[in-house]
Design an enzyme around this catalytic site. Structure first.
Site, short mmCIF file in Angstrom:
data_model
loop_
_atom_site.label_atom_id
_atom_site.label_comp_id
_atom_site.label_asym_id
_atom_site.label_seq_id
_atom_site.Cartn_x
_atom_site.Cartn_y
_atom_site.Cartn_z
N SER A 144 0.93 -1.13 -0.06
CA SER A 144 0.07 -0.07 0.14
C SER A 144 1.11 1.22 0.03
CB SER A 144 -0.87 -0.10 1.22
OG SER A 144 -1.60 1.28 1.45
N TYR A 159 -1.76 -1.36 10.33
CA TYR A 159 -1.75 -1.60 9.13
C TYR A 159 -0.53 -1.08 8.31
CZ TYR A 159 -3.53 -1.16 4.14
OH TYR A 159 -3.73 -1.13 2.94
#
Length: 263
Positions: A144, A159
């Protein structure tokens, strides 16, 4: 690119029932690959399998929790036993997990995010290696922009850490597996229209106390002024699965419409 550029090849896609995984599985199958659709629930991938079959492709569904070693190992073995080889692995499954300030994030929630994102990537790559080193192949990891280029996602410490870990792991794997002609690359999407929000659990009340106001231009992404589409990511996945990317490994590829350059 040749429409059947992946003919004769086999692929494993984790998190294949929706979003980027679904779009990529369909694109790989349309390019001639046989695709193993791996998802935590078989019914999640049923429509994807049907769509591939209706289009003349071949796919199988494997129900597996990719954070459980034995289930991942069995998954890879099933693919090899059925199709005789494994050429491409898309380690895509993951969650956003709990969004909360660091001081309010329960340790077990941190562990769960790391397990679902980082450990699952390790396991998917680990058990794919014996099946791929005979003829080589390609592995792609979904990371990401969060944790690799942007760090403004308040409450996303777990995350973002897992995504940064995937980047480091992918680069280590690329070097280690080069002798087997196995390429490993990492994609870093920005905002993509998927249902990942369903496994996002925001601690909204506590997040307010650490919120940092940030304003963006309309649409949040300079290139198209909207979130990206899974099919746009799937085009990149097909390229990385094909021989047209044969000299690319150990590389992170940002696919975010320049969103991360604003932050």
């Amino acid at each position: 690119m040749n429409e059947k550029s992946l003919a004769g090849k086999t692929a494993v896609v984790t998190g294949a029932g929706s979003g980027i995984g679904r779009a990529s599985a369909l694109k790989l199958a349309a390019s001639g690959a046989k695709v193993a659709l791996v998802d935590i629930k078989e019914e999640n991938a049923a429509q994807v399998k049907q769509d591939i079959g209706d289009a003349g492709g071949e796919a199988m569904i494997i129900e597996a929790d990719v954070s459980v070693p034995l289930q991942v190992e069995d998954c890879i073995q099933k693919v090899v036993m059925t199709w005789g080889r494994l050429d491409f692995v898309f380690a895509n499954a993951g969650v956003n997990g709990r969004l909360a300030p660091i001081e309010d994030l329960p340790p077990e929630e941190w562990d769960q995010t790391m397990t679902n994102n980082l450990k699952s990537t390790f396991l998917t790559v680990k058990y794919a290696i014996p099946a791929m080193r005979k003829q080589g192949g390609s592995i792609v990891i979904t990371s990401s922009i969060n944790g690799n280029r942007t760090f403004s996602g308040i409450g996303m410490s777990a995350y973002s850490s897992s995504k940064a870990g995937q980047m480091a792991f992918g680069k280590m794997a690329a070097l280690e597996l080069a002798e087997y002609q196995i390429r490993v690359n990492v994609i870093c999407p920005g905002a993509i229209e998927t249902n990942i929000g369903e496994n996002t659990h925001a601690d909204k009340e506590n997040l307010e106390k650490v919120k940092i106001p940030i304003e963006f231009p309309e649409g949040n992404q300079p290139l198209e002024h909207r979130a990206g589409k899974p099919e746009q990511v799937a085009d990149l996945i097909r390229f990385l699965a094909s021989d047209e990317s044969s000299h690319i490994t150990g590389t992170e590829l940002f696919i975010d419409g320049a969103e991360s350059l604003l932050r």
